[in-house]
Design a protein around this motif. Structure first.
Motif, PDB file in Angstrom:
ATOM      1  N   ALA A   1      45.181  40.060  48.224  1.00  0.00           N
ATOM      2  CA  ALA A   1      44.088  40.565  47.386  1.00  0.00           C
ATOM      3  C   ALA A   1      42.890  39.644  47.556  1.00  0.00           C
ATOM      4  CB  ALA A   1      44.532  40.631  45.928  1.00  0.00           C
ATOM      5  N   SER A   2      42.052  39.964  48.541  1.00  0.00           N
ATOM      6  CA  SER A   2      40.941  39.075  48.861  1.00  0.00           C
ATOM      7  C   SER A   2      39.633  39.470  48.174  1.00  0.00           C
ATOM      8  CB  SER A   2      40.730  39.040  50.371  1.00  0.00           C
ATOM      9  OG  SER A   2      40.516  40.359  50.853  1.00  0.00           O
ATOM     10  N   ASP A   3      39.497  40.738  47.823  1.00  0.00           N
ATOM     11  CA  ASP A   3      38.250  41.144  47.169  1.00  0.00           C
ATOM     12  C   ASP A   3      38.501  41.443  45.690  1.00  0.00           C
ATOM     13  OD1 ASP A   3      39.738  43.418  47.626  1.00  0.00           O
ATOM     14  OD2 ASP A   3      38.017  44.684  48.090  1.00  0.00           O
TER      15      ASP A   3
ATOM     16  N   TRP B   1      48.604  33.334  39.251  1.00  0.00           N
ATOM     17  CA  TRP B   1      47.914  34.550  39.680  1.00  0.00           C
ATOM     18  C   TRP B   1      47.122  34.304  40.949  1.00  0.00           C
ATOM     19  CZ3 TRP B   1      48.585  39.481  38.740  1.00  0.00           C
ATOM     20  CH2 TRP B   1      49.332  39.825  37.611  1.00  0.00           C
ATOM     21  N   SER B   2      46.553  33.113  41.108  1.00  0.00           N
ATOM     22  CA  SER B   2      45.836  32.796  42.347  1.00  0.00           C
ATOM     23  C   SER B   2      46.786  32.849  43.538  1.00  0.00           C
ATOM     24  CB  SER B   2      45.190  31.420  42.253  1.00  0.00           C
ATOM     25  OG  SER B   2      44.200  31.422  41.263  1.00  0.00           O
ATOM     26  N   SER B   3      47.988  32.347  43.348  1.00  0.00           N
ATOM     27  CA  SER B   3      48.960  32.410  44.443  1.00  0.00           C
ATOM     28  C   SER B   3      49.425  33.852  44.681  1.00  0.00           C
ATOM     29  CB  SER B   3      50.148  31.492  44.169  1.00  0.00           C
ATOM     30  OG  SER B   3      50.834  31.888  43.010  1.00  0.00           O
ATOM     31  N   LEU B   4      49.502  34.659  43.611  1.00  0.00           N
ATOM     32  CA  LEU B   4      49.831  36.069  43.802  1.00  0.00           C
ATOM     33  C   LEU B   4      48.741  36.798  44.570  1.00  0.00           C
ATOM     34  CD1 LEU B   4      51.409  37.159  40.404  1.00  0.00           C
ATOM     35  CD2 LEU B   4      52.518  37.100  42.623  1.00  0.00           C
ATOM     36  N   TYR B   5      47.480  36.427  44.305  1.00  0.00           N
ATOM     37  CA  TYR B   5      46.373  37.028  45.050  1.00  0.00           C
ATOM     38  C   TYR B   5      46.527  36.759  46.544  1.00  0.00           C
ATOM     39  CZ  TYR B   5      43.834  37.457  40.593  1.00  0.00           C
ATOM     40  OH  TYR B   5      43.450  37.768  39.314  1.00  0.00           O
TER      41      TYR B   5
ATOM     42  N   SER C   1      40.795  44.561  44.802  1.00  0.00           N
ATOM     43  CA  SER C   1      42.230  44.304  44.995  1.00  0.00           C
ATOM     44  C   SER C   1      42.788  43.429  43.882  1.00  0.00           C
ATOM     45  CB  SER C   1      42.468  43.626  46.339  1.00  0.00           C
ATOM     46  OG  SER C   1      42.051  44.443  47.392  1.00  0.00           O
ATOM     47  N   ARG C   2      42.003  42.460  43.448  1.00  0.00           N
ATOM     48  CA  ARG C   2      42.448  41.585  42.363  1.00  0.00           C
ATOM     49  C   ARG C   2      42.559  42.357  41.049  1.00  0.00           C
ATOM     50  NH1 ARG C   2      39.205  36.013  43.850  1.00  0.00           N
ATOM     51  NH2 ARG C   2      40.416  35.635  45.736  1.00  0.00           N
ATOM     52  N   GLU C   3      41.605  43.237  40.796  1.00  0.00           N
ATOM     53  CA  GLU C   3      41.664  44.063  39.584  1.00  0.00           C
ATOM     54  C   GLU C   3      42.891  44.971  39.606  1.00  0.00           C
ATOM     55  OE1 GLU C   3      39.857  44.204  36.726  1.00  0.00           O
ATOM     56  OE2 GLU C   3      38.865  42.389  37.423  1.00  0.00           O
ATOM     57  N   ARG C   4      43.203  45.528  40.761  1.00  0.00           N
ATOM     58  CA  ARG C   4      44.396  46.373  40.891  1.00  0.00           C
ATOM     59  C   ARG C   4      45.660  45.578  40.611  1.00  0.00           C
ATOM     60  NH1 ARG C   4      42.632  49.362  46.365  1.00  0.00           N
ATOM     61  NH2 ARG C   4      41.226  50.884  45.430  1.00  0.00           N
ATOM     62  N   LEU C   5      45.721  44.359  41.124  1.00  0.00           N
ATOM     63  CA  LEU C   5      46.890  43.512  40.891  1.00  0.00           C
ATOM     64  C   LEU C   5      47.011  43.156  39.409  1.00  0.00           C
ATOM     65  CD1 LEU C   5      49.266  42.057  42.215  1.00  0.00           C
ATOM     66  CD2 LEU C   5      47.769  40.093  42.530  1.00  0.00           C
TER      67      LEU C   5
END
Length: 99
Positions: free
Chosen positions: A58-60, A49-53, A63-67
């Motif tokens: 998805a830096s904030d 998931w970190s690599s997907l961010y 964006s991470r919550e949306r992903l």
């Protein structure tokens, strides 16, 4: 070789409604089940998931919550598909036995 009859529009609509309902119920289980929510938190903290961010930019936190929400929706949909197919198979078996 037998050809299966075309499904009716009503049956297709019913299956679609059932698929949306089961998907929504699975997504709601996140809200009401601490075990499922913990499982999602563990997955969201992995290196994948970190690599997907970073891949999706998805830096904030928003964006991470949306992903994460997108991943949950896709996973719940993919779980709902076989559930609906199994339900349809069971309904068809019951109908065949009655005939």
């Amino acid at each position: 070789m037998t050809v299966a009859p075309q499904p009716s529009v009503a049956r297709t609509l019913l299956k679609t409604l059932a698929l949306v309902t089961v998907t929504a119920a699975l997504m709601a289980s996140l809200r009401f089940s601490a075990a499922v929510a913990g499982w999602v938190d563990r997955i969201a903290g992995t290196r994948l998931w970190s690599s997907l961010y970073s891949l999706t930019g998805a830096s904030d936190a928003v964006s991470r919550e949306r992903l994460i929400l997108l991943g949950v929706a896709v996973a719940c949909f993919l779980l709902a598909l076989p559930i609906i197919q199994a339900g349809e198979w069971c309904v068809d078996r019951v109908r065949d036995r009655r005939s």
